[in-house]
Design a protein around this motif. Structure first.
Motif, PDB file in Angstrom:
ATOM      1  N   THR A 226       0.856  -1.176   0.000  1.00  0.00           N
ATOM      2  CA  THR A 226       0.000   0.000   0.000  1.00  0.00           C
ATOM      3  C   THR A 226       0.896   1.231   0.000  1.00  0.00           C
ATOM      4  OG1 THR A 226      -1.877   1.064   1.095  1.00  0.00           O
ATOM      5  CG2 THR A 226      -0.206   0.116   2.519  1.00  0.00           C
TER       6      THR A 226
ATOM      7  N   GLU B 170       1.220   8.655  -0.207  1.00  0.00           N
ATOM      8  CA  GLU B 170       2.016   9.604  -0.990  1.00  0.00           C
ATOM      9  C   GLU B 170       1.568  11.036  -0.757  1.00  0.00           C
ATOM     10  OE1 GLU B 170       3.093   8.335  -5.079  1.00  0.00           O
ATOM     11  OE2 GLU B 170       1.645   6.720  -4.704  1.00  0.00           O
TER      12      GLU B 170
ATOM     13  N   THR C 223       4.406  13.059  -4.492  1.00  0.00           N
ATOM     14  CA  THR C 223       4.271  12.288  -5.729  1.00  0.00           C
ATOM     15  C   THR C 223       2.817  12.095  -6.140  1.00  0.00           C
ATOM     16  OG1 THR C 223       4.521  10.301  -4.385  1.00  0.00           O
ATOM     17  CG2 THR C 223       6.475  11.050  -5.597  1.00  0.00           C
ATOM     18  N   ALA C 224       1.897  12.449  -5.282  1.00  0.00           N
ATOM     19  CA  ALA C 224       0.461  12.490  -5.579  1.00  0.00           C
ATOM     20  C   ALA C 224      -0.078  11.240  -6.263  1.00  0.00           C
ATOM     21  CB  ALA C 224       0.132  13.720  -6.416  1.00  0.00           C
ATOM     22  N   GLY C 225       0.445  10.087  -5.898  1.00  0.00           N
ATOM     23  CA  GLY C 225      -0.082   8.830  -6.419  1.00  0.00           C
ATOM     24  C   GLY C 225       0.702   8.237  -7.583  1.00  0.00           C
TER      25      GLY C 225
ATOM     26  N   ALA D  33       2.027   4.662  -6.785  1.00  0.00           N
ATOM     27  CA  ALA D  33       0.914   3.705  -6.779  1.00  0.00           C
ATOM     28  C   ALA D  33       0.388   3.470  -8.190  1.00  0.00           C
ATOM     29  CB  ALA D  33      -0.201   4.201  -5.871  1.00  0.00           C
ATOM     30  N   MET D  34       0.320   4.511  -8.996  1.00  0.00           N
ATOM     31  CA  MET D  34      -0.155   4.364 -10.370  1.00  0.00           C
ATOM     32  C   MET D  34       0.765   3.447 -11.163  1.00  0.00           C
ATOM     33  SD  MET D  34      -0.936   7.230 -13.275  1.00  0.00           S
ATOM     34  CE  MET D  34       0.742   7.449 -13.818  1.00  0.00           C
TER      35      MET D  34
ATOM     36  N   ARG E 272      -4.272  -0.687  -2.421  1.00  0.00           N
ATOM     37  CA  ARG E 272      -4.774   0.673  -2.277  1.00  0.00           C
ATOM     38  C   ARG E 272      -3.635   1.655  -2.044  1.00  0.00           C
ATOM     39  NH1 ARG E 272      -8.027  -1.017   2.786  1.00  0.00           N
ATOM     40  NH2 ARG E 272      -7.441  -2.982   1.874  1.00  0.00           N
ATOM     41  N   GLY E 273      -3.962   2.921  -2.259  1.00  0.00           N
ATOM     42  CA  GLY E 273      -3.023   3.989  -1.983  1.00  0.00           C
ATOM     43  C   GLY E 273      -3.749   5.170  -1.384  1.00  0.00           C
TER      44      GLY E 273
ATOM     45  N   ILE F  15      -3.445   9.352  -0.970  1.00  0.00           N
ATOM     46  CA  ILE F  15      -2.777  10.601  -1.314  1.00  0.00           C
ATOM     47  C   ILE F  15      -3.124  11.590  -0.215  1.00  0.00           C
ATOM     48  CG2 ILE F  15      -2.554  12.480  -2.975  1.00  0.00           C
ATOM     49  CD1 ILE F  15      -3.453  10.424  -5.119  1.00  0.00           C
TER      50      ILE F  15
ATOM     51  N   TYR G  18      -1.812  14.957   0.737  1.00  0.00           N
ATOM     52  CA  TYR G  18      -0.972  16.076   0.338  1.00  0.00           C
ATOM     53  C   TYR G  18      -0.806  17.113   1.445  1.00  0.00           C
ATOM     54  CZ  TYR G  18       1.207  18.953  -3.279  1.00  0.00           C
ATOM     55  OH  TYR G  18       2.091  19.667  -4.032  1.00  0.00           O
TER      56      TYR G  18
END
Length: 163
Positions: free
Chosen positions: A24, A27, A30-32, A35-36, A50-51, A53, A55
């Motif tokens: 998991t 972030e 790196t805003a996801g 994970a992407m 799952r991830g 974000i 910020y």
């Protein structure tokens, strides 16, 4: 997506699958992106669930349970905070590994004088081990973000292979 980042995600996926583990992400800068990259790897549902974000400081507190005192004392871009982010993501997800990333992509650095390009990383594991490291990446914001996502995945692969 950058081919090198994609290949790193594929390699990580193979290592996670071989160990029967899922990862998991928590972030910030790196805003996801990390994970992407993992989600786009072959058979990603076998090793990614799952991830998160998170910020802002408020999101880190509300979603991951990062302590107000760690954020106030050390800032969001610090070892204590990425440790808490990774541990929070691990706790919420119930997975075996978590990655956290928090940094200053640029063009500005932190209010405490931390320069742009500074990124802290955390990796937490269900056996209780948590590792944190800081890196300084050159380039503009986009280059820093891409380098940070790549580093986070590559380092997790290395940590898993050494266990």
């Amino acid at each position: 997506m950058d081919k090198e980042l994609q290949q790193t995600a594929e390699n990580l996926g193979e290592v996670l699958k071989a160990r029967g583990m899922k990862v998991t992400f928590a972030e910030s800068c790196t805003a996801g992106l990390a994970a992407m990259a993992v989600a786009s790897a072959k058979s990603s549902a076998d090793f990614f669930s799952r991830g998160f974000i998170t910020y802002t400081n408020e999101a880190k507190q509300e979603v991951l349970g990062v302590s107000h005192s760690a954020l106030e004392t050390y800032t969001a871009v610090s070892e204590p905070v990425v440790r808490e982010m990774a541990q929070g993501a691990l706790r919420i997800s119930g997975e075996q590994a978590a990655v956290s990333i928090s940094g200053y992509g640029g063009p500005d650095g932190g209010p405490d004088g931390t320069p742009a390009g500074t990124v802290w990383f955390g990796w937490a594991f269900s056996d209780g081990l948590t590792v944190a490291e800081v890196e300084h990446f050159p380039g503009d914001c986009e280059e820093v973000i891409a380098a940070a996502a790549h580093f986070a995945l590559k380092r997790l692969t290395t940590l898993l292979e050494s266990r």
